[in-house]
Design a protein around this motif. Structure first.
Motif, PDB file in Angstrom:
ATOM      1  N   TYR A   1       0.814  -1.224   0.000  1.00 58.35           N
ATOM      2  CA  TYR A   1       0.000   0.000   0.000  1.00 58.35           C
ATOM      3  C   TYR A   1       0.847   1.273   0.000  1.00 58.35           C
ATOM      4  CZ  TYR A   1      -3.555  -3.424   1.328  1.00 58.35           C
ATOM      5  OH  TYR A   1      -4.375  -4.528   1.385  1.00 58.35           O
ATOM      6  N   ASP A   2       2.085   1.157  -0.428  1.00 58.56           N
ATOM      7  CA  ASP A   2       2.901   2.348  -0.663  1.00 58.56           C
ATOM      8  C   ASP A   2       2.202   3.236  -1.687  1.00 58.56           C
ATOM      9  OD1 ASP A   2       5.349   3.966  -0.698  1.00 58.56           O
ATOM     10  OD2 ASP A   2       5.660   3.130  -2.701  1.00 58.56           O
ATOM     11  N   MET A   3       2.468   4.516  -1.592  1.00 60.69           N
ATOM     12  CA  MET A   3       1.847   5.477  -2.500  1.00 60.69           C
ATOM     13  C   MET A   3       2.033   5.086  -3.967  1.00 60.69           C
ATOM     14  SD  MET A   3       3.184   7.994  -4.723  1.00 60.69           S
ATOM     15  CE  MET A   3       4.772   8.358  -3.976  1.00 60.69           C
ATOM     16  N   ALA A   4       3.220   4.589  -4.312  1.00 56.28           N
ATOM     17  CA  ALA A   4       3.488   4.235  -5.707  1.00 56.28           C
ATOM     18  C   ALA A   4       2.593   3.084  -6.175  1.00 56.28           C
ATOM     19  CB  ALA A   4       4.951   3.863  -5.879  1.00 56.28           C
ATOM     20  N   GLN A   5       2.274   2.158  -5.284  1.00 61.39           N
ATOM     21  CA  GLN A   5       1.386   1.051  -5.648  1.00 61.39           C
ATOM     22  C   GLN A   5      -0.021   1.558  -5.936  1.00 61.39           C
ATOM     23  OE1 GLN A   5       0.751  -1.955  -2.639  1.00 61.39           O
ATOM     24  NE2 GLN A   5      -0.136  -3.416  -4.092  1.00 61.39           N
ATOM     25  N   LEU A   6      -0.490   2.483  -5.122  1.00 57.95           N
ATOM     26  CA  LEU A   6      -1.855   2.990  -5.275  1.00 57.95           C
ATOM     27  C   LEU A   6      -2.022   3.821  -6.542  1.00 57.95           C
ATOM     28  CD1 LEU A   6      -2.504   4.057  -1.563  1.00 57.95           C
ATOM     29  CD2 LEU A   6      -3.154   1.924  -2.695  1.00 57.95           C
ATOM     30  N   ARG A   7      -0.927   4.331  -7.081  1.00 55.71           N
ATOM     31  CA  ARG A   7      -1.016   5.229  -8.241  1.00 55.71           C
ATOM     32  C   ARG A   7      -1.024   4.506  -9.581  1.00 55.71           C
ATOM     33  NH1 ARG A   7       3.255  10.045  -7.234  1.00 55.71           N
ATOM     34  NH2 ARG A   7       2.521  10.624  -9.299  1.00 55.71           N
ATOM     35  N   PHE A   8      -0.794   3.193  -9.585  1.00 52.59           N
ATOM     36  CA  PHE A   8      -0.818   2.468 -10.857  1.00 52.59           C
ATOM     37  C   PHE A   8      -2.221   2.468 -11.450  1.00 52.59           C
ATOM     38  CE2 PHE A   8       3.178   0.484  -9.412  1.00 52.59           C
ATOM     39  CZ  PHE A   8       3.925   0.603 -10.570  1.00 52.59           C
ATOM     40  N   LYS A   9      -2.292   2.703 -12.752  1.00 48.83           N
ATOM     41  CA  LYS A   9      -3.563   2.708 -13.484  1.00 48.83           C
ATOM     42  C   LYS A   9      -3.858   1.309 -14.016  1.00 48.83           C
ATOM     43  CE  LYS A   9      -3.812   7.232 -13.099  1.00 48.83           C
ATOM     44  NZ  LYS A   9      -4.762   7.830 -12.140  1.00 48.83           N
ATOM     45  N   PRO A  10      -5.105   1.065 -14.418  1.00 46.79           N
ATOM     46  CA  PRO A  10      -5.419  -0.209 -15.070  1.00 46.79           C
ATOM     47  C   PRO A  10      -4.496  -0.451 -16.266  1.00 46.79           C
ATOM     48  CG  PRO A  10      -7.437   0.963 -14.532  1.00 46.79           C
ATOM     49  CD  PRO A  10      -6.310   1.914 -14.237  1.00 46.79           C
ATOM     50  N   GLY A  11      -4.130  -1.722 -16.466  1.00 48.67           N
ATOM     51  CA  GLY A  11      -3.228  -2.075 -17.549  1.00 48.67           C
ATOM     52  C   GLY A  11      -1.788  -2.245 -17.116  1.00 48.67           C
ATOM     53  N   HIS A  12      -1.519  -2.023 -15.805  1.00 46.28           N
ATOM     54  CA  HIS A  12      -0.152  -2.134 -15.302  1.00 46.28           C
ATOM     55  C   HIS A  12       0.021  -3.257 -14.294  1.00 46.28           C
ATOM     56  CE1 HIS A  12       1.611   1.607 -17.020  1.00 46.28           C
ATOM     57  NE2 HIS A  12       0.338   1.944 -17.081  1.00 46.28           N
ATOM     58  N   LYS A  13      -1.052  -3.824 -13.805  1.00 44.94           N
ATOM     59  CA  LYS A  13      -0.941  -4.879 -12.805  1.00 44.94           C
ATOM     60  C   LYS A  13      -0.681  -6.214 -13.487  1.00 44.94           C
ATOM     61  CE  LYS A  13      -3.216  -6.814  -8.717  1.00 44.94           C
ATOM     62  NZ  LYS A  13      -4.380  -6.724  -7.805  1.00 44.94           N
ATOM     63  N   ILE A  14       0.365  -6.924 -13.024  1.00 46.99           N
ATOM     64  CA  ILE A  14       0.716  -8.233 -13.576  1.00 46.99           C
ATOM     65  C   ILE A  14       0.038  -9.337 -12.775  1.00 46.99           C
ATOM     66  CG2 ILE A  14       2.615  -9.818 -14.095  1.00 46.99           C
ATOM     67  CD1 ILE A  14       4.449  -7.313 -14.249  1.00 46.99           C
ATOM     68  N   SER A  15       0.202  -9.275 -11.464  1.00 49.98           N
ATOM     69  CA  SER A  15      -0.412 -10.237 -10.546  1.00 49.98           C
ATOM     70  C   SER A  15      -0.478  -9.568  -9.175  1.00 49.98           C
ATOM     71  CB  SER A  15       0.389 -11.545 -10.497  1.00 49.98           C
ATOM     72  OG  SER A  15       1.723 -11.299 -10.084  1.00 49.98           O
ATOM     73  N   GLU A  16      -0.865 -10.302  -8.167  1.00 43.60           N
ATOM     74  CA  GLU A  16      -1.061  -9.695  -6.850  1.00 43.60           C
ATOM     75  C   GLU A  16       0.206  -8.971  -6.375  1.00 43.60           C
ATOM     76  OE1 GLU A  16      -3.624  -8.688  -3.837  1.00 43.60           O
ATOM     77  OE2 GLU A  16      -4.021  -9.783  -5.685  1.00 43.60           O
ATOM     78  N   ASN A  17       0.085  -7.647  -6.205  1.00 43.29           N
ATOM     79  CA  ASN A  17       1.148  -6.767  -5.704  1.00 43.29           C
ATOM     80  C   ASN A  17       2.353  -6.628  -6.637  1.00 43.29           C
ATOM     81  OD1 ASN A  17      -0.340  -6.367  -3.300  1.00 43.29           O
ATOM     82  ND2 ASN A  17       0.527  -8.205  -2.393  1.00 43.29           N
ATOM     83  N   LEU A  18       2.227  -7.096  -7.881  1.00 44.75           N
ATOM     84  CA  LEU A  18       3.301  -6.994  -8.878  1.00 44.75           C
ATOM     85  C   LEU A  18       2.819  -6.153 -10.053  1.00 44.75           C
ATOM     86  CD1 LEU A  18       6.139  -7.905  -9.897  1.00 44.75           C
ATOM     87  CD2 LEU A  18       4.975  -9.858 -10.976  1.00 44.75           C
ATOM     88  N   TYR A  19       3.625  -5.140 -10.432  1.00 41.01           N
ATOM     89  CA  TYR A  19       3.201  -4.176 -11.443  1.00 41.01           C
ATOM     90  C   TYR A  19       4.300  -3.924 -12.474  1.00 41.01           C
ATOM     91  CZ  TYR A  19      -0.436  -3.131  -8.012  1.00 41.01           C
ATOM     92  OH  TYR A  19      -1.480  -3.234  -7.126  1.00 41.01           O
ATOM     93  N   MET A  20       3.862  -3.469 -13.641  1.00 36.88           N
ATOM     94  CA  MET A  20       4.766  -3.075 -14.717  1.00 36.88           C
ATOM     95  C   MET A  20       4.828  -1.555 -14.765  1.00 36.88           C
ATOM     96  SD  MET A  20       4.191  -3.552 -18.840  1.00 36.88           S
ATOM     97  CE  MET A  20       2.723  -2.490 -18.779  1.00 36.88           C
TER      98      MET A  20
END
Length: 274
Positions: free
Chosen positions: A198-217
């Motif tokens: 729940y870091d600020m950077a995690q909350l700011r990801f838009k749809p289309g960037h989530k790979i899996s649970e808590n993992l983002y591109m």
């Protein structure tokens, strides 16, 4: 952007903060469009390429020198103050933003090993004015692979893993930690810091960037994973480490010029091999 180190640690259950309704909705929206399986596989296949392009594009300008590490990890001062028997291994050295501030602060080690996945990062680190090939061995390696530390030719007393594991696919976490356990001498420790759940950077990801649970591109093709303190502790203990400390820390990212002042959440830990 610089990290302000004035805030105190926060350790509330298994998360550092409770999400607001707006934040819950943001995270739910992330699930509306996930990274495709094909694209996720391509990201994994091209991890080194994306980090090499990152350093070719940003050179040494992107990350700030980490002068805060000796305040956060007092072991560095104790082990590196005039002790010529201590061997340090920095995993994920980037362009030396952790390593060279230690040298500037007068810390001395028997030998310093440092590695990175990106050949460009290794090249830039070796160009630093403080690089000393006599007592520094800096090399390229993939820490998710077997025998990745074959260039480390003596037992290591202290290893750092700072904002590194989050860039790796979760399926490889255990292998990385096993490799660290195997390279450490008895009594050695790993100093860990990375992005918290729940870091600020995690909350700011838009749809289309989530790979899996808590993992983002990220936009540049690199990845970011966000940890709970329990997950980190369990990971290290699963391969034989003893958890010495493992907590959420809250900080603020401040950029006065751009009028940015936002809260950040990290997980910080120390893990020993006994």
């Amino acid at each position: 952007m610089a990290e302000s180190m004035g805030s105190s640690e926060c350790n509330i259950g298994h998360v550092a903060k409770q999400l607001t309704q707006e934040e819950i909705e943001k995270m739910q929206a992330q699930n509306s469009r996930l990274v495709s399986e094909f694209q996720a596989n391509e990201l994994e296949k091209n991890t080194k390429k994306h980090w090499d392009l990152f350093y070719k594009r940003n050179d040494t300008r992107f990350f700030k020198d980490r002068h805060w590490t000796t305040r956060e990890f007092h072991e560095l001062l104790g082990l590196g103050a005039g002790n010529d028997r201590v061997v340090l291994l920095e995993v994920g050295c980037g362009v030396g933003n952790f390593l060279f501030p230690l040298i500037e602060d007068g810390l001395k080690f028997k030998i310093i090993f440092a590695c990175d996945l990106s050949p460009k990062a290794v090249e830039l680190t070796k160009k630093h004015l403080l690089y000393d090939p006599e007592n520094m061995k800096i090399f390229q390696t993939d820490i998710t692979t077997e025998n990745c530390f074959h260039q480390v030719d003596c037992p290591v007393n202290i290893t750092t893993l700072i904002f590194v594991l989050s860039a790796i696919h979760p399926k490889n976490f255990r292998k990385v930690v096993e490799n660290l356990y195997n390279i450490l001498d008895i009594g050695g420790i790993v100093l860990f810091r990375d992005y918290g759940l729940y870091d600020m950077a995690q909350l700011r990801f838009k749809p289309g960037h989530k790979i899996s649970e808590n993992l983002y591109m990220r936009q540049d093709g690199t990845r970011a994973y966000y940890f709970s303190e329990e997950e980190v502790s369990n990971l290290f203990e699963s391969v034989g480490f003893k958890t010495l400390t493992c907590n959420y820390v809250q900080r603020r990212t401040i950029n006065l010029k751009e009028k940015i002042d936002v809260p950040r959440i990290f997980v910080q830990g120390k893990f020993g091999k006994f």
